[in-house]
Scaffold this motif. Structure first.
Motif, mmCIF file in Angstrom:
data_model
loop_
_atom_site.group_PDB
_atom_site.id
_atom_site.type_symbol
_atom_site.label_atom_id
_atom_site.label_comp_id
_atom_site.label_asym_id
_atom_site.label_seq_id
_atom_site.Cartn_x
_atom_site.Cartn_y
_atom_site.Cartn_z
ATOM 1 N N ARG A 1 -61.433 -40.827 68.005
ATOM 2 C CA ARG A 1 -61.150 -41.771 69.092
ATOM 3 C C ARG A 1 -62.298 -42.762 69.210
ATOM 4 O O ARG A 1 -63.474 -42.374 69.172
ATOM 5 N N ILE A 2 -61.945 -44.031 69.369
ATOM 6 C CA ILE A 2 -62.929 -45.114 69.493
ATOM 7 C C ILE A 2 -62.646 -45.873 70.777
ATOM 8 O O ILE A 2 -61.578 -46.463 70.936
ATOM 9 N N ARG A 3 -63.610 -45.853 71.678
ATOM 10 C CA ARG A 3 -63.467 -46.573 72.944
ATOM 11 C C ARG A 3 -64.555 -47.635 73.042
ATOM 12 O O ARG A 3 -65.693 -47.388 72.687
ATOM 13 N N ARG A 4 -64.215 -48.816 73.540
ATOM 14 C CA ARG A 4 -65.212 -49.873 73.713
ATOM 15 C C ARG A 4 -64.690 -50.932 74.675
ATOM 16 O O ARG A 4 -63.497 -51.044 74.939
ATOM 17 N N VAL A 5 -65.639 -51.712 75.187
ATOM 18 C CA VAL A 5 -65.348 -52.819 76.096
ATOM 19 C C VAL A 5 -65.549 -54.126 75.343
ATOM 20 O O VAL A 5 -66.546 -54.292 74.634
ATOM 21 N N ILE A 6 -64.600 -55.032 75.473
ATOM 22 C CA ILE A 6 -64.736 -56.357 74.882
ATOM 23 C C ILE A 6 -65.238 -57.309 75.968
ATOM 24 O O ILE A 6 -64.721 -57.315 77.090
ATOM 25 N N PRO B 1 -55.792 -40.250 63.082
ATOM 26 C CA PRO B 1 -56.034 -38.971 62.422
ATOM 27 C C PRO B 1 -57.371 -39.024 61.693
ATOM 28 O O PRO B 1 -57.719 -40.034 61.074
ATOM 29 N N GLU B 2 -58.142 -37.943 61.756
ATOM 30 C CA GLU B 2 -59.461 -37.923 61.126
ATOM 31 C C GLU B 2 -59.356 -38.124 59.619
ATOM 32 O O GLU B 2 -60.288 -38.636 58.989
ATOM 33 N N GLU B 3 -58.223 -37.744 59.022
ATOM 34 C CA GLU B 3 -58.055 -37.946 57.588
ATOM 35 C C GLU B 3 -57.895 -39.428 57.250
ATOM 36 O O GLU B 3 -58.091 -39.838 56.105
ATOM 37 N N ILE B 4 -57.549 -40.249 58.248
ATOM 38 C CA ILE B 4 -57.480 -41.700 58.065
ATOM 39 C C ILE B 4 -58.845 -42.329 58.325
ATOM 40 O O ILE B 4 -59.308 -43.207 57.576
ATOM 41 N N LEU B 5 -59.507 -41.878 59.380
ATOM 42 C CA LEU B 5 -60.802 -42.457 59.744
ATOM 43 C C LEU B 5 -61.678 -41.406 60.415
ATOM 44 O O LEU B 5 -61.287 -40.832 61.431
ATOM 45 N N VAL C 1 -65.511 -40.546 62.157
ATOM 46 C CA VAL C 1 -66.548 -41.255 62.912
ATOM 47 C C VAL C 1 -67.599 -41.833 61.981
ATOM 48 O O VAL C 1 -68.033 -42.981 62.127
ATOM 49 N N ASN C 2 -68.000 -41.056 60.986
ATOM 50 C CA ASN C 2 -69.057 -41.501 60.064
ATOM 51 C C ASN C 2 -68.601 -42.583 59.091
ATOM 52 O O ASN C 2 -69.426 -43.167 58.379
ATOM 53 N N ASP C 3 -67.290 -42.848 59.051
ATOM 54 C CA ASP C 3 -66.790 -43.908 58.170
ATOM 55 C C ASP C 3 -67.151 -45.299 58.690
ATOM 56 O O ASP C 3 -67.243 -46.253 57.914
ATOM 57 N N LEU C 4 -67.338 -45.407 59.977
ATOM 58 C CA LEU C 4 -67.606 -46.719 60.569
ATOM 59 C C LEU C 4 -69.043 -47.158 60.282
ATOM 60 O O LEU C 4 -69.980 -46.379 60.445
ATOM 61 N N PRO C 5 -69.223 -48.407 59.878
ATOM 62 C CA PRO C 5 -70.577 -48.905 59.567
ATOM 63 C C PRO C 5 -71.391 -49.158 60.831
ATOM 64 O O PRO C 5 -70.832 -49.277 61.935
ATOM 65 N N GLU C 6 -72.681 -49.242 60.674
ATOM 66 C CA GLU C 6 -73.555 -49.516 61.818
ATOM 67 C C GLU C 6 -73.240 -50.864 62.448
ATOM 68 O O GLU C 6 -73.396 -51.056 63.650
ATOM 69 N N GLU C 7 -72.777 -51.827 61.618
ATOM 70 C CA GLU C 7 -72.475 -53.164 62.143
ATOM 71 C C GLU C 7 -71.024 -53.281 62.574
ATOM 72 O O GLU C 7 -70.468 -54.387 62.641
ATOM 73 N N PHE C 8 -70.377 -52.168 62.893
ATOM 74 C CA PHE C 8 -68.981 -52.171 63.337
ATOM 75 C C PHE C 8 -68.796 -53.163 64.482
ATOM 76 O O PHE C 8 -69.500 -53.111 65.494
ATOM 77 N N ASN C 9 -67.823 -54.086 64.329
ATOM 78 C CA ASN C 9 -67.659 -55.169 65.309
ATOM 79 C C ASN C 9 -66.649 -54.872 66.400
ATOM 80 O O ASN C 9 -66.304 -55.749 67.202
ATOM 81 N N ARG D 1 -45.946 -44.204 58.142
ATOM 82 C CA ARG D 1 -46.759 -43.250 58.886
ATOM 83 C C ARG D 1 -47.555 -43.951 59.973
ATOM 84 O O ARG D 1 -48.071 -45.048 59.776
ATOM 85 N N VAL D 2 -47.669 -43.314 61.134
ATOM 86 C CA VAL D 2 -48.501 -43.857 62.217
ATOM 87 C C VAL D 2 -49.964 -43.568 61.889
ATOM 88 O O VAL D 2 -50.358 -42.403 61.779
ATOM 89 N N VAL D 3 -50.755 -44.619 61.729
ATOM 90 C CA VAL D 3 -52.168 -44.428 61.375
ATOM 91 C C VAL D 3 -53.107 -44.734 62.536
ATOM 92 O O VAL D 3 -54.293 -44.394 62.486
#
Length: 239
Positions: free
Chosen positions: A124-129, A144-148, A150-158, A213-215
């Motif tokens: 789960r990814i939560r953020r404020v724009i 699903p964790e098999e899709i993404l 937490v560690n897959d996201l880069p430090e510069e995630f926008n 499939r719902v991703v």
């Protein structure tokens, strides 16, 4: 004529907001209600319309503040694209904050939305724009964790899960969204620095890959007045 006093109240509030500089705190509700000769309930009802226009912002425990004019983010709903992409095209600067990444099991709601077994781990990814430093949207994506992971996201995630999946080369096909107006829950109100129960635009969306499939299951909450969503429809001509 029955609505004339309320219209006059809105006119008086509009004049007060117009002559107040951006960032200025308005008088407290009791003080303002007394000054305008109305009840606090009537005052709140009148002020709600200015909130939805993005002209004022109520902050829990702090008061009501005048918001400076800002460009509205205008987007069609026919093509799926991220808020970041729309803002970039319009020359608007948008940032994100309050990023929360977590791994959790699928509950009944998520199991149904993502069409996955209850035992599956999810990300789960939560953020404020933010636009011009102000919170304008709260986004929650669950995959699903098999899709993404937490560690897959880069430090510069926008902040855009959609843009990340597209850049990664995932075979995405389409999205289905339901749009409604809802009252802000305590969690969403805190994230957006508004009052609980304030009206928001709410998108409930499922993102599908080329295999159907719902991703991604996403919940998006937008403060009205900062967004203009529209739909272009063709005319169906029948014989």
């Amino acid at each position: 004529m029955a609505n004339f006093p309320f219209q006059r109240l809105q006119s008086d509030l509009a004049a007060l907001i117009a002559r107040s500089p951006a960032g200025q705190r308005l008088p407290s509700e009791p003080e303002l209600a007394k000054q305008l000769g109305v009840s606090r309930a009537t005052l709140r009802e009148a002020m709600r319309s200015f909130e939805t226009q993005g002209l004022i912002r109520r902050r829990q425990g702090s008061g009501t503040f005048v918001v400076g004019k800002m460009q509205v983010l205008d987007s069609g709903l026919e093509v799926l694209e991220s808020l970041e992409s729309v803002a970039k095209r319009m020359g608007l600067e948008m940032t994100f904050s309050d990023l929360v990444l977590e791994t959790l099991p699928a509950d009944e709601e998520l199991k149904e939305a993502l069409k996955v077994p209850a035992s599956l781990s999810l990300t789960r990814i939560r953020r404020v724009i933010r636009a011009a430093g102000r919170p304008v949207a709260y986004l929650v994506d669950t995959l699903p964790e098999e899709i993404l992971k937490v560690n897959d996201l880069p430090e510069e995630f926008n902040g855009s899960v959609l843009d990340f999946l597209i850049a990664r080369g995932d075979a995405l096909a389409n999205s289905r969204a339901n749009v409604s107006a809802i009252g802000a829950t305590a969690e969403v109100a805190k994230a957006l620095e508004i009052q609980r129960g304030d009206v928001l635009l709410h998108f409930y969306s499922q993102l599908f890959d080329s295999g159907g499939r719902v991703v991604d299951y996403s919940l998006s909450y937008f403060i009205p007045g900062y967004f203009h969503f529209h739909i272009v429809r063709r005319i169906e001509v029948t014989a």
